[in-house]
Design a protein around this motif. Sequence first.
Motif, PDB file in Angstrom:
ATOM      1  N   ILE A  76       0.848  -1.184   0.000  1.00 60.00           N
ATOM      2  CA  ILE A  76       0.000   0.000   0.000  1.00 60.00           C
ATOM      3  C   ILE A  76       0.888   1.240   0.000  1.00 60.00           C
ATOM      4  N   VAL A  77       0.645   2.128  -0.960  1.00 56.27           N
ATOM      5  CA  VAL A  77       1.352   3.405  -1.029  1.00 56.27           C
ATOM      6  C   VAL A  77       0.330   4.515  -0.792  1.00 56.27           C
ATOM      7  N   GLU A  78       0.590   5.338   0.197  1.00 54.11           N
ATOM      8  CA  GLU A  78      -0.344   6.418   0.528  1.00 54.11           C
ATOM      9  C   GLU A  78       0.157   7.738  -0.035  1.00 54.11           C
ATOM     10  N   LYS A  79      -0.726   8.441  -0.753  1.00 50.18           N
ATOM     11  CA  LYS A  79      -0.369   9.758  -1.265  1.00 50.18           C
ATOM     12  C   LYS A  79      -0.283  10.749  -0.101  1.00 50.18           C
ATOM     13  N   PRO A  80       0.660  11.688  -0.162  1.00 52.20           N
ATOM     14  CA  PRO A  80       0.871  12.595   0.975  1.00 52.20           C
ATOM     15  C   PRO A  80      -0.072  13.790   0.983  1.00 52.20           C
ATOM     16  N   TRP A  81      -1.386  13.525   0.996  1.00 55.81           N
ATOM     17  CA  TRP A  81      -2.342  14.622   1.149  1.00 55.81           C
ATOM     18  C   TRP A  81      -2.198  15.197   2.562  1.00 55.81           C
ATOM     19  N   GLU A  82      -2.039  16.508   2.661  1.00 51.07           N
ATOM     20  CA  GLU A  82      -1.869  17.171   3.948  1.00 51.07           C
ATOM     21  C   GLU A  82      -2.964  18.210   4.139  1.00 51.07           C
ATOM     22  N   ARG A  83      -3.369  18.370   5.389  1.00 49.37           N
ATOM     23  CA  ARG A  83      -4.411  19.345   5.691  1.00 49.37           C
ATOM     24  C   ARG A  83      -3.912  20.764   5.400  1.00 49.37           C
ATOM     25  N   VAL A  84      -4.770  21.578   4.820  1.00 49.85           N
ATOM     26  CA  VAL A  84      -4.423  22.951   4.471  1.00 49.85           C
ATOM     27  C   VAL A  84      -4.613  23.870   5.679  1.00 49.85           C
ATOM     28  N   ASP A  85      -3.703  24.814   5.825  1.00 46.73           N
ATOM     29  CA  ASP A  85      -3.858  25.882   6.813  1.00 46.73           C
ATOM     30  C   ASP A  85      -4.332  27.152   6.114  1.00 46.73           C
ATOM     31  N   ILE A  86      -5.360  27.776   6.666  1.00 51.32           N
ATOM     32  CA  ILE A  86      -5.864  29.056   6.158  1.00 51.32           C
ATOM     33  C   ILE A  86      -5.609  30.112   7.222  1.00 51.32           C
ATOM     34  N   ASN A  87      -4.650  30.982   6.949  1.00 52.88           N
ATOM     35  CA  ASN A  87      -4.272  32.027   7.906  1.00 52.88           C
ATOM     36  C   ASN A  87      -3.937  31.444   9.282  1.00 52.88           C
ATOM     37  N   GLY A  88      -3.211  30.327   9.250  1.00 49.31           N
ATOM     38  CA  GLY A  88      -2.767  29.712  10.494  1.00 49.31           C
ATOM     39  C   GLY A  88      -3.765  28.786  11.144  1.00 49.31           C
ATOM     40  N   HIS A  89      -4.929  28.576  10.516  1.00 45.82           N
ATOM     41  CA  HIS A  89      -5.959  27.702  11.091  1.00 45.82           C
ATOM     42  C   HIS A  89      -6.141  26.472  10.204  1.00 45.82           C
ATOM     43  N   PRO A  90      -6.117  25.262  10.760  1.00 44.78           N
ATOM     44  CA  PRO A  90      -6.304  24.051   9.956  1.00 44.78           C
ATOM     45  C   PRO A  90      -7.703  23.991   9.368  1.00 44.78           C
ATOM     46  N   HIS A  91      -7.785  23.673   8.101  1.00 42.68           N
ATOM     47  CA  HIS A  91      -9.075  23.606   7.416  1.00 42.68           C
ATOM     48  C   HIS A  91      -9.778  22.305   7.745  1.00 42.68           C
ATOM     49  N   PHE A 192     -10.223  28.604  -3.265  1.00 34.66           N
ATOM     50  CA  PHE A 192     -10.697  27.253  -3.542  1.00 34.66           C
ATOM     51  C   PHE A 192     -11.359  26.637  -2.311  1.00 34.66           C
ATOM     52  N   PHE A 193     -10.731  26.791  -1.148  1.00 37.98           N
ATOM     53  CA  PHE A 193     -11.214  26.108   0.052  1.00 37.98           C
ATOM     54  C   PHE A 193     -12.210  26.918   0.867  1.00 37.98           C
ATOM     55  N   GLY A 194     -12.089  28.243   0.899  1.00 38.68           N
ATOM     56  CA  GLY A 194     -12.938  29.050   1.759  1.00 38.68           C
ATOM     57  C   GLY A 194     -12.457  29.032   3.193  1.00 38.68           C
ATOM     58  N   PRO A 195     -13.226  29.645   4.106  1.00 37.75           N
ATOM     59  CA  PRO A 195     -12.835  29.734   5.517  1.00 37.75           C
ATOM     60  C   PRO A 195     -12.577  28.353   6.129  1.00 37.75           C
ATOM     61  N   PRO A 196     -11.690  28.274   7.116  1.00 35.83           N
ATOM     62  CA  PRO A 196     -11.246  26.964   7.629  1.00 35.83           C
ATOM     63  C   PRO A 196     -12.338  26.135   8.285  1.00 35.83           C
ATOM     64  N   ARG A 197     -13.353  26.745   8.852  1.00 31.90           N
ATOM     65  CA  ARG A 197     -14.391  25.967   9.538  1.00 31.90           C
ATOM     66  C   ARG A 197     -15.536  25.591   8.594  1.00 31.90           C
ATOM     67  N   GLU A 198     -16.106  26.577   7.890  1.00 36.20           N
ATOM     68  CA  GLU A 198     -17.290  26.304   7.084  1.00 36.20           C
ATOM     69  C   GLU A 198     -17.002  26.063   5.615  1.00 36.20           C
ATOM     70  N   GLY A 199     -15.823  26.435   5.122  1.00 37.58           N
ATOM     71  CA  GLY A 199     -15.515  26.247   3.720  1.00 37.58           C
ATOM     72  C   GLY A 199     -16.308  27.191   2.835  1.00 37.58           C
TER      73      GLY A 199
END
Length: 276
Positions: A76-91, A192-199
């Motif tokens: 199994i090879v896992e792609k390195p998808w990482e959580r985005v930070d929006i202005n220092g807040h995890p999306h 693309f993502f919008g605000p970190p909590r509501e998107g």
Amino acid sequence: MAEKIDGMEFEQRHGKARVRVGRVWRSTSGRHSFVEWNISISLLSDCLPAYVHGDNSNIVATDTMKNTVSAAIIKIVEKPWERVDINGHPHNHGFKLGSEKHTTEVIVKKSGSLRVTSGVEGLALLKTTKSGFEGFVRDRYTILPETRERVLATEVTASWRYSFESLFAVPAMPLYFSERYQDVKKVLVHTFFGPPREGVDSPSVQATLYQMARDVLDRFPDVSSIHMKMPNLHFLPVNLSSKDNIIVKFDDDVYLPTDEPHGTIEASLSRIGSKM
């Protein structure tokens, strides 16, 4: 495993490769987690007759392996998808692959005229919710269902032209273009993502592309035009059915990643009178 045949040793394995799976976990807090796996399966089995005599009676079909991921040799090879930070807040539901490239093209003529174009390639973005596609043309060739909820994934290629037409017009600031590249990329990602909590809701890739391009031009007066490509990389909900018509239905949390073929969406946005 090695077997002897006609005074020689014969070793074989067979299996299924590139079984791609996307998986979303949704918590009650609204936070999503996402992985994408590429799975390979090999069986070391006693199926010498299939090779020597054309007798398939001992073979487990690779389709069976694909649908069951049986206990065998599994990679199994896992792609390195990482959580985005929006202005220092995890999306809550935004992820990216850190694989993008910074591109630049500069044309300088003897007359002193200047053309500077910067860009980004391979900016892979994915959000697990807040995306749909409805109300499109339907005819007898259409099999795509409408949806208000889907995974939206793309690999952004964008190039933007600066308004500077001579070397004298370029700001005499160290790292000016490097910093502007980071700024433009940040606007593309945040839109693309919008605000970190509501998107932010995306009614289509087309609408998201236009808003991303518009936000870049609204934010940066020194950018005169932008050209964008955003292929629609599909993550299709998975349900399994067997020969007995028993359907294993998932809770819209297991997906089949497919990037060939994919939808292609491409457009340019320019200020009136500017050139690409």
